[in-house]
Design an enzyme around this catalytic site. Structure first.
Site, short mmCIF file in Angstrom:
data_model
loop_
_atom_site.label_atom_id
_atom_site.label_comp_id
_atom_site.label_asym_id
_atom_site.label_seq_id
_atom_site.Cartn_x
_atom_site.Cartn_y
_atom_site.Cartn_z
N ASP A 181 -6.70 -26.73 57.42
CA ASP A 181 -7.08 -25.76 57.82
C ASP A 181 -6.86 -24.57 58.75
OD1 ASP A 181 -7.95 -25.25 54.23
OD2 ASP A 181 -9.93 -25.05 54.75
N ASP A 239 -8.02 -27.26 45.84
CA ASP A 239 -8.92 -27.39 46.56
C ASP A 239 -10.42 -28.52 46.46
OD1 ASP A 239 -9.18 -26.81 49.15
OD2 ASP A 239 -8.71 -24.72 48.88
#
Length: 750
Positions: A527, A461
């Site tokens: 997301d 990430d």
């Protein structure tokens, strides 16, 4: 021609239905005479005629000689558009004049005449003795028909040369007057936008230190109205994960170019004697239609030795199920439920390391949190592996929380400038991997975790933009070094741990580019897993990447990012065309939902080879509320198509849809496929040929089932038509409620 004379040659590269003709006459830098549809066999006289035909007539109030546009646009030729090189030596040597010294094609030297090859590699070396600069240009036409180029400049002088920009440009013809690129934001990446190419620059700069959710991605210019199936289009992509630039420019003289490169911050590149800077690859994709353009990217990516070959495993990520609440019993229960459904990979997300009970602390402290995991991660990993699943783990190696042991021990490792701490974002700062000691620390910590545990996969990430991204104590800009250090870190971990797979995640889909894809195995598209949003985001991310590289998960009924509710058929049907996964607290799923999930997973496993190796097809929209797309096998013997209902049409019924991409001279049978409980609003058209006694029901007979028809034991005949008829005439669209997907199986008949 003597060996000391500069090259005086033409190059014709042709592959994948594309020709690139280069002019390297008179010792000048290479200019593209033609980039577009294949020209067939050419002789020297043909190419000389093309080059002559490319010289513009005199125009009023411009330089007296014809302006020559090279791949590295040069100011000294009279080019008044964006220059290829911007730099200086204390204010001098800012307009170099390069003369080519060597030319090689596929490694062989050439001096004159015409060199005609298929796919090939061209390298041009040049020098400016006044500015004391050397230049190397690499130009390649890949077997897919994808063009790419990069440049390297070397300082051959005694004093520093400050390089501010090094950009490459590809010419596009005058009929290309419409721009398509992408905007976006967190949770809504790669939103298409169109505009007219007018006189001036359409410039897209990425100054986030990462690619960005709003990145241009592929900046295309084509004939007005170009679509998926037709209309010539030329596109550029900068394969770099840091600051970057894409642009399209039209001059008052009618010249048109597309191009780009890395966006350098002030002072990032100061070359001393003998030092060099190399640009990232700039890709150029030509096609008759957006699908043809996308296929060039897909074919290239699939041809790489590093491209994932094994079947893409069904993945569960536990983030939306547990967030930071790591409880071993609950996590083991999720693993049990996932394994029963046929899941093949289990990923433990954020929250496993020290002090990480929320997003305020812990980043940088890559030690298993002993207060949560007193026996380390062994209990959960051993349990997952005993169920036959791989184990994956979340990291955010480039970030740091101020509330961490690492930040307290090494505050100088935080990227900053001006003697101040940058504004926080997501409660975090950036760890400066351009500092060798910081890089070594993170490499050691990640290697220790990967060495101790059986970890097959990293979700990597990167959750904030780089602001005031300088290096202590002087504060010089460091995005360039940070990006290259991240690449080195990924490369070294893959070297140390063969077979390790990495997913590029950056606040979702904010790092999607061919630079990061050189060392990762898939991207997290967004997301936002709301299927209505994902229909568009998956659709347009495939302009660059094939579906097997797109993380595509089935979320919970109520989206965590939009609050919308969607039926399982829409959530699963949307996720199917990608690298399938689940991001849902399975403990809340009903028995009926679990039964449907198992059938969808079974369908994915049986179709993933077709979905992940077939040719992507997107039908041009006849109704904006209906998306038609699918995968056609390379031999065109089978296909899987999707009808996605993304809104309510102004008319009902919608009329016919078409299935492009099939063999026009073969006959195919088209059948509906129902994996689970069909939409109550589905009204089958006559061509379904549904037996009267059978109505859509969940396709799960006792003991398990397959997604083959409308109900257990039934077979839906569908319709038989030629590929030509399916592409030209088409079929009546089934009526459906909005927010649903109908899957169609297409198989060639003997």
């Amino acid at each position: 021609m003597s060996d000391t004379a500069p090259p005086h040659a033409y190059i014709h590269l042709t592959a994948g239905g594309v020709s690139v003709v280069l002019d390297l006459t008179g010792g000048r830098l290479p200019a593209i005479v033609h980039w577009g549809a294949a020209l067939g066999d050419l002789h020297l006289a043909d190419v000389e005629a093309l080059a002559q035909a490319n010289i513009e007539p005199p125009a009023g109030n411009v330089v007296d000689l014809p302006v020559r546009l090279s791949i590295l646009p040069e100011h000294h030729t009279g080019w008044v558009g964006k220059p290829g090189i911007v730099g200086h030596r204390d204010g001098t040597d800012w307009s170099p004049l390069f003369t080519t010294t060597t030319l090689t094609v596929d490694g062989a030297d050439h001096r004159s005449g015409l060199v005609a090859v298929g796919a090939g590699e061209v390298r041009v070396a040049a020098h400016d003795p006044v500015a004391d600069l050397g230049l190397v240009l690499d130009i390649e036409l890949l077997p897919s028909g994808l063009l790419r180029a990069r440049a390297e400049v070397t300082n051959a002088g005694d004093s520093f040369y400050v390089l501010d920009d090094l950009q490459l440009a590809f010419p596009v013809p005058p009929q290309a007057r419409e721009i398509l690129d992408f905007a976006g934001r967190w949770g809504k990446e790669r939103t298409p936008q169109r505009s007219e190419l007018t006189v001036g620059i359409h410039e897209r700069e990425g100054r986030k230190g990462r690619t960005g959710p709003d990145a241009a991605t592929v900046l295309s210019v084509g004939v007005p109205g170009f679509g998926f199936g037709r209309g010539e289009v030329w596109g550029a992509h900068v394969a770099f994960s840091g600051n970057h630039r894409h642009y399209a420019e039209r001059l008052f003289t009618g010249f048109q170019v597309i191009g780009g490169g890395e966006l350098l911050l002030p002072g990032e590149i100061r070359l001393s004697d003998g030092e060099s800077y190399e640009t990232p690859w700039i890709y150029g994709a030509y096609g008759d239609g957006l699908d043809a353009q996308a296929h060039r990217f897909h074919d290239y990516l699939r041809s790489r030795p590093t491209h994932p070959r094994r079947a893409r495993p069904v993945t569960i990520n536990v983030w939306e199920a547990v967030y930071f609440d790591h409880d071993l019993a609950r996590l083991k229960d999720l693993a049990d439920r996932a394994a029963k459904l046929g899941v093949e990979r289990y990923v433990l997300d954020d929250g496993w390391f020290r002090y990480r009970r929320n997003d305020l602390a812990g980043l940088g402290d890559w030690h298993v949190d002993e207060t949560v995991w007193p026996d380390g991660l062994h209990p959960i990993i051993d349990h997952v592996r005993s169920l036959g699943m791989e184990f994956g783990l979340w990291f955010e190696p480039e970030m740091i929380n101020l509330d961490s042991d690492l930040a307290r021990e090494h505050p100088e490792w935080i990227m900053a400038t001006g003697g101040r701490t940058p504004v926080p974002s997501r409660n975090q700062q950036v760890l400066n991997l351009g500092i060798p000691e910081a890089y070594d620390h993170i490499l050691e910590r990640m290697s220790a975790i990967l060495g101790e545990y059986d970890i097959a996969y990293i979700k990597w990430d990167h959750n904030r933009d780089l602001i005031d991204a300088g290096t202590a104590p002087h504060g010089r800009a460091g995005v360039h070094d940070q990006t290259l250090a991240t690449y080195r870190l990924m490369d070294e971990l893959k070297r140390r741990f063969p077979g390790l797979e990495i997913e590029s995640c950056s606040s979702g889909g904010a790092r999607v580019d061919l630079g990061i894809l050189e060392r990762t195995d898939r991207v997290w598209v967004s997301d936002c897993i709301d299927p209505l949003e994902r229909q568009q985001m998956n659709r347009w991310t495939m302009q660059l990447l094939p579906p097997e590289l797109l993380g595509s998960h089935i979320a919970s009924g109520i989206s965590h990012t939009t609050g919308r509710y969607h039926r399982l058929s829409f959530r699963a049907g949307t996720a199917l065309y990608g690298h399938l996964g689940i991001e849902w607290d399975l403990a809340t799923a009903t028995d009926n939902e679990n039964a449907q999930l198992a059938v969808w997973i079974d369908l994915y496993k049986r179709q993933r080879e077709l979905l992940h190796t077939g040719t992507m097809v997107r039908a041009d929209e006849i109704d904006p509320t209906l998306l038609v797309y699918g995968a056609v096998a390379d031999d065109r013997a089978e296909a899987l198509f999707f009808l996605a209902y993304v809104g309510r049409s102004d008319v009902s019924p919608r009329g016919r849809f078409t299935l492009p991409g099939l063999d026009p001279d073969r006959r195919y049978r088209v059948r509906p496929v129902f994996a689970g409980e069909p939409d109550e609003g589905l009204k089958p058209p006559a061509w379904f040929n549904v037996p009267p006694k059978h109505q859509p029901t969940v396709t799960t007979p006792p003991g398990g089932g397959r997604a083959d028809g409308l109900s257990a034991g039934s077979e839906v005949p569908g319709v038989s038509m030629t590929g030509r008829a399916l592409a030209v005439v088409g079929l009546q669209t089934p009526a459906s409620f909005p927010d649903d997907v109908v899957v169609l199986s297409v198989t060639a008949e003997a």
